[in-house]
Design an enzyme around this catalytic site. Structure first.
Site, PDB file in Angstrom:
ATOM      1  N   ASN A   1     -11.948  -3.238  -0.118  1.00 41.62           N
ATOM      2  CA  ASN A   1     -10.899  -3.533   0.872  1.00 41.62           C
ATOM      3  C   ASN A   1     -11.515  -3.983   2.180  1.00 41.62           C
ATOM      4  O   ASN A   1     -12.014  -5.091   2.285  1.00 41.62           O
ATOM      5  CB  ASN A   1     -10.004  -2.300   1.058  1.00 41.62           C
ATOM      6  CG  ASN A   1      -8.972  -2.503   2.164  1.00 41.62           C
ATOM      7  OD1 ASN A   1      -8.351  -3.559   2.233  1.00 41.62           O
ATOM      8  ND2 ASN A   1      -8.812  -1.533   3.037  1.00 41.62           N
ATOM      9  N   GLU A   2     -11.560  -3.093   3.162  1.00 40.84           N
ATOM     10  CA  GLU A   2     -11.995  -3.486   4.505  1.00 40.84           C
ATOM     11  C   GLU A   2     -13.443  -3.033   4.688  1.00 40.84           C
ATOM     12  O   GLU A   2     -13.719  -2.119   5.448  1.00 40.84           O
ATOM     13  CB  GLU A   2     -11.071  -2.776   5.495  1.00 40.84           C
ATOM     14  CG  GLU A   2     -10.717  -3.551   6.698  1.00 40.84           C
ATOM     15  CD  GLU A   2      -9.598  -2.882   7.475  1.00 40.84           C
ATOM     16  OE1 GLU A   2      -9.654  -1.651   7.701  1.00 40.84           O
ATOM     17  OE2 GLU A   2      -8.656  -3.592   7.871  1.00 40.84           O
TER      18      GLU A   2
ATOM     19  N   GLU B   1       0.866  -1.187   0.000  1.00 38.39           N
ATOM     20  CA  GLU B   1       0.000   0.000   0.000  1.00 38.39           C
ATOM     21  C   GLU B   1       0.892   1.223   0.000  1.00 38.39           C
ATOM     22  O   GLU B   1       1.960   1.227   0.624  1.00 38.39           O
ATOM     23  CB  GLU B   1      -0.909   0.010   1.238  1.00 38.39           C
ATOM     24  CG  GLU B   1      -1.708   1.306   1.338  1.00 38.39           C
ATOM     25  CD  GLU B   1      -2.880   1.259   2.291  1.00 38.39           C
ATOM     26  OE1 GLU B   1      -2.870   0.415   3.195  1.00 38.39           O
ATOM     27  OE2 GLU B   1      -3.796   2.082   2.126  1.00 38.39           O
TER      28      GLU B   1
ATOM     29  N   CYS C   1      -6.574   0.907   2.626  1.00 40.31           N
ATOM     30  CA  CYS C   1      -7.591   1.958   2.630  1.00 40.31           C
ATOM     31  C   CYS C   1      -7.503   2.886   1.430  1.00 40.31           C
ATOM     32  O   CYS C   1      -8.498   3.536   1.093  1.00 40.31           O
ATOM     33  CB  CYS C   1      -7.492   2.771   3.909  1.00 40.31           C
ATOM     34  SG  CYS C   1      -7.951   1.842   5.374  1.00 40.31           S
TER      35      CYS C   1
HETATM   36  O1  AHR Z   1      -2.333  -1.566   6.775  1.00 35.61           O
HETATM   37  C1  AHR Z   1      -2.812  -0.303   7.133  1.00 35.61           C
HETATM   38  C2  AHR Z   1      -4.316  -0.210   7.019  1.00 35.61           C
HETATM   39  O2  AHR Z   1      -4.929  -1.087   7.913  1.00 35.61           O
HETATM   40  C3  AHR Z   1      -4.878  -0.622   5.700  1.00 35.61           C
HETATM   41  O3  AHR Z   1      -4.858   0.417   4.784  1.00 35.61           O
HETATM   42  C4  AHR Z   1      -6.290  -0.998   6.015  1.00 35.61           C
HETATM   43  O4  AHR Z   1      -6.810  -1.959   5.151  1.00 35.61           O
HETATM   44  C5  AHR Z   1      -6.211  -1.438   7.446  1.00 35.61           C
HETATM   45  O5  AHR Z   1      -7.155  -0.819   8.227  1.00 35.61           O
END
Ligand code: AHR
Length: 666
Positions: A379-380, A54, A248
């Site tokens: 993603n999350e 990321e 994120c």
């Molecule tokens: O790894 C850091 C962050 O943690 C990532 O962007 C997200 O997916 C998670 O909340």
């Protein structure tokens, strides 16, 4: 008491149960580990251990992407961010950022520099917390320049913070049209925090855009490529897959700041800048100069995966902005462009050159397909909003590309209401692989080494997509990549591996951090402008991924320890076979503060040994860390020896991870 643990069930059993049997024994008795090679277990995913990339902590711009000039196109909203005016002898002049008749319509801003000629006058770029250059290495400078016949040449210098010029050259500015000018700089000294100074020494006006400085030596020496030392760290992991671009940043704090892959391909100078969400996410580490130039875009991600032998795993936005931020949603009847982005991505990666997106890949220099097989939907994310969106994406993608495996989200926590809601829904939807995340204390990782023993063997598989043990609370700036955290992850990973029939993929997160520009700790690999080092956690990941094996081997552990309630387990084991090498691989974690003697018995082989290789990862103190000064303070040590029989004793040092590779013939 003696505890008997079956490390995986016999072939054909539905549940991978860990059976613990307490048998009274003498407490000083060593633990016994019996490995049954005549009872082969599940086949492992050869690509199980991967990496999660990321653009956080200056992982891309200022990190992996080797560009050394920040805001070289003057496109930051604060157009001169990263630049300062320099007039060492009190010369006068002006700086203006303009956009009429630009060098590049996609990124129209440029700098007009005017000097009245009373002394050198110009601008200095600070790079990404300085510009790191090495003596005797070469650096390629380039810029678009529009001047005129009477305009003096442009002086280009690399200057140390103390004002010492370590490299210089002079560029012609006589063209009245935008012209790309290049020069090679050869620094005479190594300087981690140089500035790039561009100045006019006599009177004149010129315009500048797309100012760039790249090390000549990049990964595979590609122009405008990636930092070779950082990619080497990735290659050395032998990652099975690489997930990108996050995290994120896939979601964006709001939808119009989401990651859009189509805006990251094609000529670099036409890629449009986007503010990075980690610019403003944390009050404790704001980074107002954090933007995404997309010099490292989707084409480069695919190319990187190919270079390091990792399966590409792109994750795309599914019509939801980050639910920790605005949680903006694309209405269900307006999802079509988002779904189309995903379909087009498959064509970009795999389509023939005759297809519209395959042609774009070919135009970028890669007519061969990238063999994309995995794709993440969001993603999350969590809640019913995610499920209804995932269902629509899955239907459309499976209809067109039934062989693509989709990754779906189990939310940000490994056990909360969001997680408990999502899993059954994803099971109902017959999801392929569910992405679980966990950032927690080392104790969580030790005590969850058996988490997947209890998972159903049917239905969706698991991707442990983000995890890292935290020495302090999550997102605390006090977090450290210490040996205790790495040891806890090693213990946990034995559980992932033992359940390799269910847990098909896993990756630590985040991957990179810049020592002067990070937002989130802990991180697997730390870099500054000139150096890079792997944390103890890095070496744990490396030991697993470089010793992944092909199939599980049955193992029974008879552990001599007290069973008093609440006592932490101290010995963690996984056993796999590497068929090609003809070896049994044992991964053994001793979490106790004392050594543990292990009597190992290997059954079901025609021949065991005599060669055995031991790789030991340990450190005297649990709070030991690696650093730029001591990059291998906690690093594996290897030794070879011979064993005379299939029964032998291995004494595991306190707080250690021991990996054994034992020659076996079946
Ligand atoms: O790894 C850091 C962050 O943690 C990532 O962007 C997200 O997916 C998670 O909340």
């Amino acid at each position: 008491m003696k505890i008997v643990q079956t490390l995986f069930p016999s072939r054909g059993a539905l549940l991978s149960l860990c059976v613990w049997i307490a048998i009274p024994i003498h407490s000083a008795e060593p633990t016994k580990l019996t490995v049954r090679l005549d009872q082969p277990g599940a086949r492992l995913n050869p690509a199980m251990w991967g990496i999660f990339f990321e653009d956080i902590n200056f992982g891309a711009d200022g990190g992996l992407y080797a560009e050394l000039v920040k805001n070289g196109g003057f496109e930051f909203p604060e157009a001169l961010m990263g630049w300062t005016k320099v007039w060492p002898n009190g010369a006068e002049g002006t700086l203006e950022v303009l956009s009429d008749s630009p060098a590049n319509d996609a990124n129209p801003h440029y700098l007009r520099l005017h000097s009245n000629g009373t002394g050198p006058f110009g601008v200095s770029n600070e790079g990404f917390r300085g510009i790191g250059v090495r003596a005797n290495d070469s650096y390629e400078f380039s810029a678009r320049i529009r001047g005129g016949p009477d305009v003096p040449p442009l002086d280009v210098q690399l200057v140390s913070p103390e004002g010492k010029v370590v490299a210089s050259t002079r560029l012609d500015s006589s063209s009245t049209t935008w012209t790309t000018r290049t020069a090679t700089l050869n620094p005479t000294a190594t300087e981690p925090k140089a500035n790039l100074v561009l100045s006019l020494v006599t009177k004149g006006t010129l315009e500048l855009d797309l100012v760039s400085l790249f090390p000549k030596h990049t990964w595979k020496d590609r122009p405008h490529g990636l930092r070779a030392d950082m990619v080497q760290m990735l290659a050395d992991l032998h990652p099975g897959f690489m997930r990108f671009p996050g995290g994120c940043i896939v979601e964006g704090s709001q939808l119009d700041r989401r990651y859009q892959w189509k805006k990251t391909i094609g000529p670099v100078e036409e890629r449009k800048l986007l503010i990075n969400r980690w610019n403003y996410e944390f009050k404790h580490r704001p980074a107002p100069d954090y933007y995404q130039s997309f010099g490292l875009g989707f084409f480069e991600f695919f190319q990187l995966c190919e270079d390091i032998g990792a399966q590409p795993l792109p994750i795309l936005n599914c019509g939801m902005a980050c639910q920790f931020n605005t949680a903006q949603l694309v209405p269900l009847d307006q999802l079509e462009p988002y779904i189309q982005d995903m379909l087009d991505l498959v064509e970009f990666a795999n389509g023939p050159v005759s297809s519209s997106w395959g042609a774009k890949r070919a135009a970028m220099g890669h007519p061969e397909p990238f063999h994309l097989k995995l794709l993440g939907v969001g993603n999350e994310q969590w809640g019913p909003q995610y499920i209804e969106r995932y269902a629509r994406f899955a239907k459309a993608i499976k209809a067109r590309y039934p062989d693509i495996q989709l990754i779906s989200s189990a939310g940000p926590s490994p056990a909360d209401d969001r997680f408990n809601f999502l899993w059954p829904k994803l099971r109902e939807l017959n999801a392929d692989i569910v992405d679980e995340h966990c950032y927690d204390k080392p104790n969580w990782f030790f005590s969850n080494a058996h988490r997947y023993d209890h998972y159903s063997r049917t239905g969706p598989k698991v991707f442990m997509g983000e995890y890292a043990a935290q020495s302090d609370r999550v997102v605390s700036i006090e977090n450290k990549n210490n040996w205790q955290c790495a040891l806890a992850e090693a213990a946990y990973m034995t559980g992932l591996e033992r359940n390799g029939d269910v847990v098909r993929m896993a990756s630590y997160a985040p991957l990179f951090a810049h020592a002067d520009a990070w937002q989130w700790k802990p991180d697997l690999i730390w870099a500054d402008n000139l150096q890079v080092y792997g944390t103890p956690n890095y070496y744990v990941q490396q030991l697993f991924s470089r010793n992944h094996g092909d199939m599980l081997a049955a193992a029974v552990l008879e552990q001599a320890r007290s069973t008093s309630s609440g006592q932490q387990e101290t010995l963690y084991v996984s056993a796999v076979r590497d068929e090609t090498a003809g070896e049994l691989i044992l991964k053994l974690v001793n979490a106790a503060a004392e050594p543990q003697a292990l009597d190992i018995q290997i059954q079901g082989a025609k021949k065991v040994g005599p060669s055995i290789k031991t790789i030991l990862l340990t450190s005297p103190r649990l709070d030991d860390v690696n650093s730029f000064d001591q990059p291998r303070k906690v690093a594996p040590r290897e030794l070879s020896r011979q064993i005379a029989s299939p029964e032998f004793r291995e004494t595991l040092p306190p707080s250690s991870f021991t990996l054994l590779r034992i020659a076996v013939s079946l």
